[in-house]
Each structure stands twice: as C-alpha cells, then as structure tokens.
Design an enzyme around this catalytic site. Structure first.
Site, PDB file in Angstrom:
ATOM      1  N   ARG A 168       0.823  -1.210   0.000  1.00 54.81           N
ATOM      2  CA  ARG A 168       0.000   0.000   0.000  1.00 54.81           C
ATOM      3  C   ARG A 168       0.856   1.257   0.000  1.00 54.81           C
ATOM      4  NH1 ARG A 168      -3.166   2.162  -2.551  1.00 54.81           N
ATOM      5  NH2 ARG A 168      -4.260   0.162  -2.534  1.00 54.81           N
ATOM      6  N   LYS A 201       5.375  24.699  -4.412  1.00 48.51           N
ATOM      7  CA  LYS A 201       4.039  24.375  -3.898  1.00 48.51           C
ATOM      8  C   LYS A 201       3.773  22.882  -4.081  1.00 48.51           C
ATOM      9  CE  LYS A 201       2.423  29.029  -4.995  1.00 48.51           C
ATOM     10  NZ  LYS A 201       1.564  29.858  -5.867  1.00 48.51           N
ATOM     11  N   LYS A 233      10.579  37.954  -5.104  1.00 50.18           N
ATOM     12  CA  LYS A 233       9.165  38.006  -5.468  1.00 50.18           C
ATOM     13  C   LYS A 233       8.540  39.311  -4.986  1.00 50.18           C
ATOM     14  CE  LYS A 233       6.939  34.487  -6.295  1.00 50.18           C
ATOM     15  NZ  LYS A 233       6.002  33.340  -6.281  1.00 50.18           N
ATOM     16  N   GLU A 266      10.925  38.548  -9.978  1.00 57.30           N
ATOM     17  CA  GLU A 266       9.558  38.533 -10.501  1.00 57.30           C
ATOM     18  C   GLU A 266       9.178  39.913 -11.022  1.00 57.30           C
ATOM     19  OE1 GLU A 266       5.247  38.563  -8.415  1.00 57.30           O
ATOM     20  OE2 GLU A 266       6.416  36.747  -8.022  1.00 57.30           O
ATOM     21  N   ASP A 293       5.183  37.309 -14.491  1.00 58.30           N
ATOM     22  CA  ASP A 293       4.052  36.783 -13.725  1.00 58.30           C
ATOM     23  C   ASP A 293       2.729  37.382 -14.189  1.00 58.30           C
ATOM     24  OD1 ASP A 293       3.015  35.159 -11.627  1.00 58.30           O
ATOM     25  OD2 ASP A 293       2.761  36.960 -10.409  1.00 58.30           O
TER      26      ASP A 293
END
Length: 357
Positions: A168, A201, A233, A266, A293
C-alpha cells in the site's frame, strides 16, 4: 495527447492470485513471528513485518532511468521510513499478524488501471527492499514508460506478510507520481519549445518525490527550496522599496557572503521588466532569470491573450532566461510556449486538476 487520461491519475492495484505455502525448492528460513507491541527502542519498529537491521533503500539502476533530485537535509530513506512508520504505528499490521501465516509466500502483480506514464517503480523497489530484502521484485517497464489499462508491468514474490506491509505504501507513491508524470508529459509536449517547471508548492514532506515525478514525466525542476536559488518576489520587492533596491540588496548580499547561485526576479508589468533591464545594464549583477508573472491574460471566451508576454520576451531579447507564470493550463500552455519564453511554471498541487492554474 491521444490516449492519456488527464482527468485522473493512473491508478494501480496489487493482486496476489498465486498464494502457496509449498515450494518446489527448499524454502528460505521464515521470518520470526514478531510481537504485536515492540519496544520504542527497536530499530525496525516502523515495520513489524520487516527483518531487523538498518538498511539504506536501494533500487536496481536498470529501472532508475531518471535519478531523483537531492536535498541537503533529508533523503528518500527518510521519506520511506516516515511512510512505513505512519502505516505500521507501534504494533505493525495486526490484521496480518492475526490472519497470515508467518511462512506463507505469495506473488503479487502490478496492473495499470488507467492509461498513462508509469512513475515510482524505482521508489517502490526501494520500499520493498526496506521492508524485506528477501522479496524478489521484477518489472517489465521502466519509470517514464507509457502503460495501458490492464497491462501487468511488475510482480513481487516473497513472504505474504512483507508484501502486504509494503504494497500500500508503494502503491500510494506510485499513484501520485504516475499522475504527476502523466500530466507533466502532456504539458511538456504541448509547451515545446519552452520547458515545464514545477514550483515549491508541493505536498509537505513529499517534495523530493513530487519533483522526481516531474523529471520522469519530461519536465524540469525549479529550485528545491529557499536555500538553492535567490527568488525575488513581490513581497521582497515591496519590503525593499522597489525592484531596483531589491536587486541591489541581493547582489550585495551574495558578494559579501561569497555565494554563487541562480537569481530570479519577478516582474508583473512591462515597466518592471524595463527597470530590471536598466539595472542589469548599469550594474554588475548575478541575475539569471526574469519571471513574467500573470502576463498571460484570460479572455471571456476561455482563450488567453499573450501579447504582454510576447512584448516582455522581446524586450529581454535573450539576455536572461525567462519564466512565464500564471494562468497555465493544459489548454493554454501551447500558446504560452510559442511566445519564446524559456520556462513555464505551474504548481504541483493542481497538476492533478489540469483545468486549474
């Protein structure tokens, strides 16, 4: 992508149609019957069916066509150990201990339940080896191969208790990895000549596994974490007081610490792209990539407008790598890939739902 199901990941099931306690040749010594409760100091308490002793999981290089990514503070052994421990708890498989004879042997077959790219074969072999080195695992396919629904692509033979403990956990990893690899393959083919990247992520604790699946599917890895790439960012830019200030601070930091690593910034508008290019033209910088972006604008009819993205790529003119991010789906990735960007990034959590960006 004809024949590839993107609505759900490939699923696999393990069958044991041949179960026998008699053998044509003298059997190996049976595993000792382990108690239901093991001392917390027991080195193998994570798997109550496994043989004692600490081992590093291994897999045949024959099936490891794509090597896994690495991390400086943990490895696949840690991931496997946690997964087995999570399943076995402090008692092991009490149902197996109650119902499966200690010396019973079985053969389990791996059968694809969907068309798709198979991934996790090497990891599954590591898991079986970690549980019981006496298990014999054979594969007819390799990671990255295309499998059809109903195809048998592997089998494992040995003590039934060990197989049941391992199967499993192995299947859970294979299902997830195969789903990611299948959609990665579809997106990578559609995005060409741009390359598909994942992001940070990922599922907590499964980053190595998720990023490995992306590689198997034909994508490339973005940064592993916060430590191996500088990524400026919007939050950093806002706190620093603008793009120029943020880039200047990064260059000073890297020089002071004598660090060499990729640097990405970014940008969200063409004005920010111009500001980055102006800074780079006037200063010595470690910048290697510019993120563009949300420059892919969704339209009411379901299409996307990539005009701003194309303009940004034209402005950069090959001086730096470029990365498109935002509004990336299986339906839009081909159009984005034709703009001239180097990379297209999409986060893994929603790779199993190709309609989500």
């Amino acid at each position: 992508m004809s024949g590839i199901s993107t609505s759900s990941p490939p699923l696999f099931r393990s069958l044991a149609p041949k179960i026998s306690t008699s053998f044509p040749s003298p059997p190996s010594p049976p595993l000792p019957s382990l108690p239901l409760s093991l001392p917390k100091t027991h080195s193998r308490r994570i798997v109550a069916m496994a043989m004692s002793g600490t081992r590093i999981p291994t897999a045949s290089l024959e099936y490891m066509v794509v090597k896994p990514p690495s991390h400086p503070t943990y490895d696949l052994k840690s991931v496997i150990g946690l997964a087995l421990s999570e399943d076995a708890g402090d008692r092991g498989d009490v149902t197996c201990l109650a119902t499966v004879p200690v010396d019973m042997k079985a053969e389990a077959h791996f059968i694809a339940k969907e068309d798709g790219i198979i991934a996790g074969i090497s990891l599954a072999e590591m898991i079986f080896n970690e549980v019981d080195l006496s298990l014999k695992v054979e594969w007819s396919q390799k990671d990255g191969n295309y499998v059809h629904k109903g195809m048998q692509f592997g089998k494992v033979y040995g003590y039934a208790r060990s197989i049941i403990v391992a199967e499993r956990v192995a299947l859970n990893f294979m299902q997830r990895m195969s789903g990611i690899a299948t959609l990665t393959k579809a997106m990578a083919d559609a995005a060409h000549p741009a390359c598909i990247l994942e992001t940070r992520k990922t599922a907590p604790g499964l980053r190595l596994v998720d990023k490995w699946a992306v590689l198997i599917g034909g994508g490339k890895n973005h940064r592993m974490g916060l430590f191996d790439m500088v990524m400026i960012k919007d939050n950093h830019i806002s706190i620093a007081g603008g793009v120029t200030n943020a880039m200047k601070s990064v260059d000073q930091f890297l020089e002071e610490k004598n660090l060499q690593m990729p640097v990405e910034v970014e940008t969200r508008t063409l004005e920010e792209v111009k500001e980055v290019l102006q800074y780079a033209a006037q200063n010595k910088t470690s910048l290697t990539r510019i993120m563009l972006d949300n420059m892919v604008v969704p339209l009411p009819n379901g299409d996307v407008d990539v005009t701003m993205l194309k303009d940004a790529v034209t402005l950069i003119n090959g001086r730096f790598e470029t990365e498109a991010s935002g509004n990336v789906t299986l339906e839009t990735v081909n159009k984005i890939g034709q703009t001239g960007v180097t990379y297209i990034s999409r986060w893994i959590f929603f790779w199993l739902d190709p309609s989500h960006s």
